[in-house]
Design a protein around this motif. Structure first.
Motif, PDB file in Angstrom:
ATOM      1  N   GLU A 171       6.428 -20.717 -90.145  1.00 37.95           N
ATOM      2  CA  GLU A 171       5.199 -21.160 -89.504  1.00 37.95           C
ATOM      3  C   GLU A 171       4.054 -20.277 -89.963  1.00 37.95           C
ATOM      4  O   GLU A 171       4.243 -19.088 -90.264  1.00 37.95           O
ATOM      5  N   THR A 172       2.869 -20.877 -90.063  1.00 36.63           N
ATOM      6  CA  THR A 172       1.696 -20.128 -90.497  1.00 36.63           C
ATOM      7  C   THR A 172       1.297 -19.154 -89.401  1.00 36.63           C
ATOM      8  O   THR A 172       0.909 -19.561 -88.299  1.00 36.63           O
ATOM      9  N   ARG A 173       1.433 -17.874 -89.716  1.00 32.57           N
ATOM     10  CA  ARG A 173       1.093 -16.843 -88.729  1.00 32.57           C
ATOM     11  C   ARG A 173       0.893 -15.529 -89.469  1.00 32.57           C
ATOM     12  O   ARG A 173       1.851 -14.918 -89.940  1.00 32.57           O
ATOM     13  N   ALA A 174      -0.337 -15.125 -89.607  1.00 35.03           N
ATOM     14  CA  ALA A 174      -0.629 -13.872 -90.297  1.00 35.03           C
ATOM     15  C   ALA A 174      -0.129 -12.699 -89.469  1.00 35.03           C
ATOM     16  O   ALA A 174      -0.106 -12.747 -88.234  1.00 35.03           O
ATOM     17  N   GLY A 175       0.284 -11.655 -90.180  1.00 31.98           N
ATOM     18  CA  GLY A 175       0.790 -10.502 -89.427  1.00 31.98           C
ATOM     19  C   GLY A 175       1.140  -9.351 -90.334  1.00 31.98           C
ATOM     20  O   GLY A 175       0.413  -9.036 -91.272  1.00 31.98           O
ATOM     21  N   GLY A 176       2.298  -8.780 -90.061  1.00 34.43           N
ATOM     22  CA  GLY A 176       2.727  -7.575 -90.755  1.00 34.43           C
ATOM     23  C   GLY A 176       3.342  -7.864 -92.101  1.00 34.43           C
ATOM     24  O   GLY A 176       3.130  -8.913 -92.702  1.00 34.43           O
ATOM     25  N   GLY A 177       4.131  -6.914 -92.571  1.00 36.24           N
ATOM     26  CA  GLY A 177       4.737  -7.024 -93.887  1.00 36.24           C
ATOM     27  C   GLY A 177       6.204  -6.687 -93.872  1.00 36.24           C
ATOM     28  O   GLY A 177       6.639  -5.719 -94.511  1.00 36.24           O
ATOM     29  N   ASP A 178       7.027  -7.455 -93.139  1.00 41.12           N
ATOM     30  CA  ASP A 178       8.465  -7.222 -93.141  1.00 41.12           C
ATOM     31  C   ASP A 178       9.047  -7.516 -94.518  1.00 41.12           C
ATOM     32  O   ASP A 178       8.500  -8.311 -95.296  1.00 41.12           O
ATOM     33  N   CYS A 179      10.162  -6.891 -94.822  1.00 41.23           N
ATOM     34  CA  CYS A 179      10.854  -7.154 -96.079  1.00 41.23           C
ATOM     35  C   CYS A 179      11.729  -8.394 -95.893  1.00 41.23           C
ATOM     36  O   CYS A 179      12.764  -8.351 -95.241  1.00 41.23           O
ATOM     37  N   LEU A 180      11.286  -9.526 -96.446  1.00 45.69           N
ATOM     38  CA  LEU A 180      11.960 -10.804 -96.219  1.00 45.69           C
ATOM     39  C   LEU A 180      13.390 -10.800 -96.745  1.00 45.69           C
ATOM     40  O   LEU A 180      14.301 -11.307 -96.095  1.00 45.69           O
ATOM     41  N   SER A 181      13.586 -10.259 -97.919  1.00 45.07           N
ATOM     42  CA  SER A 181      14.924 -10.297 -98.516  1.00 45.07           C
ATOM     43  C   SER A 181      15.933  -9.524 -97.678  1.00 45.07           C
ATOM     44  O   SER A 181      17.078  -9.949 -97.527  1.00 45.07           O
ATOM     45  N   GLN A 182      15.531  -8.407 -97.112  1.00 39.55           N
ATOM     46  CA  GLN A 182      16.443  -7.626 -96.283  1.00 39.55           C
ATOM     47  C   GLN A 182      16.771  -8.360 -94.983  1.00 39.55           C
ATOM     48  O   GLN A 182      17.913  -8.323 -94.509  1.00 39.55           O
ATOM     49  N   ALA A 183      15.783  -9.032 -94.403  1.00 44.14           N
ATOM     50  CA  ALA A 183      16.032  -9.796 -93.180  1.00 44.14           C
ATOM     51  C   ALA A 183      16.995 -10.942 -93.446  1.00 44.14           C
ATOM     52  O   ALA A 183      17.893 -11.216 -92.637  1.00 44.14           O
ATOM     53  N   PHE A 184      16.834 -11.623 -94.579  1.00 45.11           N
ATOM     54  CA  PHE A 184      17.738 -12.718 -94.919  1.00 45.11           C
ATOM     55  C   PHE A 184      19.139 -12.195 -95.201  1.00 45.11           C
ATOM     56  O   PHE A 184      20.133 -12.787 -94.769  1.00 45.11           O
ATOM     57  N   LEU A 185      19.235 -11.091 -95.911  1.00 41.62           N
ATOM     58  CA  LEU A 185      20.543 -10.517 -96.222  1.00 41.62           C
ATOM     59  C   LEU A 185      21.294 -10.130 -94.955  1.00 41.62           C
ATOM     60  O   LEU A 185      22.522 -10.278 -94.880  1.00 41.62           O
ATOM     61  N   ALA A 186      20.586  -9.656 -93.942  1.00 40.03           N
ATOM     62  CA  ALA A 186      21.230  -9.297 -92.678  1.00 40.03           C
ATOM     63  C   ALA A 186      21.865 -10.520 -92.023  1.00 40.03           C
ATOM     64  O   ALA A 186      22.944 -10.432 -91.428  1.00 40.03           O
ATOM     65  N   VAL A 187      21.212 -11.691 -92.138  1.00 43.30           N
ATOM     66  CA  VAL A 187      21.789 -12.920 -91.592  1.00 43.30           C
ATOM     67  C   VAL A 187      23.045 -13.299 -92.366  1.00 43.30           C
ATOM     68  O   VAL A 187      24.065 -13.696 -91.780  1.00 43.30           O
ATOM     69  N   LEU A 188      23.009 -13.175 -93.684  1.00 33.90           N
ATOM     70  CA  LEU A 188      24.201 -13.478 -94.487  1.00 33.90           C
ATOM     71  C   LEU A 188      25.369 -12.573 -94.118  1.00 33.90           C
ATOM     72  O   LEU A 188      26.515 -13.011 -94.043  1.00 33.90           O
ATOM     73  N   GLN A 189      25.083 -11.312 -93.893  1.00 32.93           N
ATOM     74  CA  GLN A 189      26.147 -10.345 -93.640  1.00 32.93           C
ATOM     75  C   GLN A 189      26.655 -10.385 -92.201  1.00 32.93           C
ATOM     76  O   GLN A 189      27.858 -10.236 -91.958  1.00 32.93           O
ATOM     77  N   ASN A 190      25.755 -10.607 -91.257  1.00 29.45           N
ATOM     78  CA  ASN A 190      26.111 -10.478 -89.841  1.00 29.45           C
ATOM     79  C   ASN A 190      26.094 -11.785 -89.060  1.00 29.45           C
ATOM     80  O   ASN A 190      26.509 -11.825 -87.910  1.00 29.45           O
TER      81      ASN A 190
END
Length: 209
Positions: A171-190
């Motif tokens: 969704e369009t929502r300006a904000g911070g700068g999380d590391c997208l790849s790490q967040a996605f990898l956490a879903v794959l792993q956990n």
């Protein structure tokens, strides 16, 4: 979106690929090589914010010193060079896409690959890589991952055996700068659900298995 399951053991990355790329480029190609399907030609999607920066930095140094650059080095400095090399090495005529979308490059690369699979019904291989730039680039590095990251995924149609379903939304929502790849990898792993806030969009992934 469905991610391929078990990956077969493949021979090592050919020397013809290893010797033509930088260290991070070699890691990216090794990751993509490992998830190639045994049969068929997937679409290659390369995603990276900075590409092989070490090669680009070397070219800039050559240009500053002599006003000339190596044609061979220049030809490998374009953003989609790794995808082209991989296509040639595998005889893949499916084509490829290169995505550079700032700190959200991983998210848009994944969206590109998933959309292709949904529309065409054939696999796609996404390989993403990035590494932080030197400190002198700090003013333009907002949202960069603080550690080097290489990640390759094989996306497949839902009918494929051992396919793992994942849901993605943004969704369009300006904000911070999380590391997208790490967040996605956490879903794959956990498993479970992950949310990453990019500079322009909020990205959400959920394990739907």
């Amino acid at each position: 979106m469905t991610v391929g399951g078990a990956v077969s053991v493949r021979p090592p990355l050919p020397a013809s690929l290893r010797r033509r790329v930088t260290a991070v480029g070699r890691k990216a190609l090794e990751a993509a090589w490992a998830v190639l399907p045994e049969q068929g030609s997937p679409r290659f999607v390369l995603a990276s914010r900075h590409g092989e920066y070490d090669r680009t930095f070397g070219l800039l140094g050559e240009l500053a010193q002599s006003d000339e650059v190596s044609p061979a080095e220049f030809s490998l400095a374009v953003h989609h060079a790794l995808a082209g090399l991989l296509s040639i090495a595998t005889g893949n005529r499916q084509g490829h896409t290169a995505v550079a979308a700032g700190s959200e490059s991983f998210g848009y690369g994944l969206l590109e690959a998933a959309t292709f699979v949904a529309e065409q019904g054939v696999p796609a291989v996404l390989f993403y890589f990035d590494q932080p730039l030197p400190d002198s680039y700090a003013p333009v590095m907002e949202g960069d991952c603080v550690t080097p990251m290489v990640l390759a995924l094989r996306l497949v149609p839902p009918s494929w055996p051992q396919a793992r379903p994942l849901e993605m939304s943004l969704e369009t929502r300006a904000g911070g700068g999380d590391c997208l790849s790490q967040a996605f990898l956490a879903v794959l792993q956990n498993g479970g659900e992950g949310l990453a806030q990019g500079r322009r969009h909020a990205w959400r992934w959920r394990d739907a298995a």
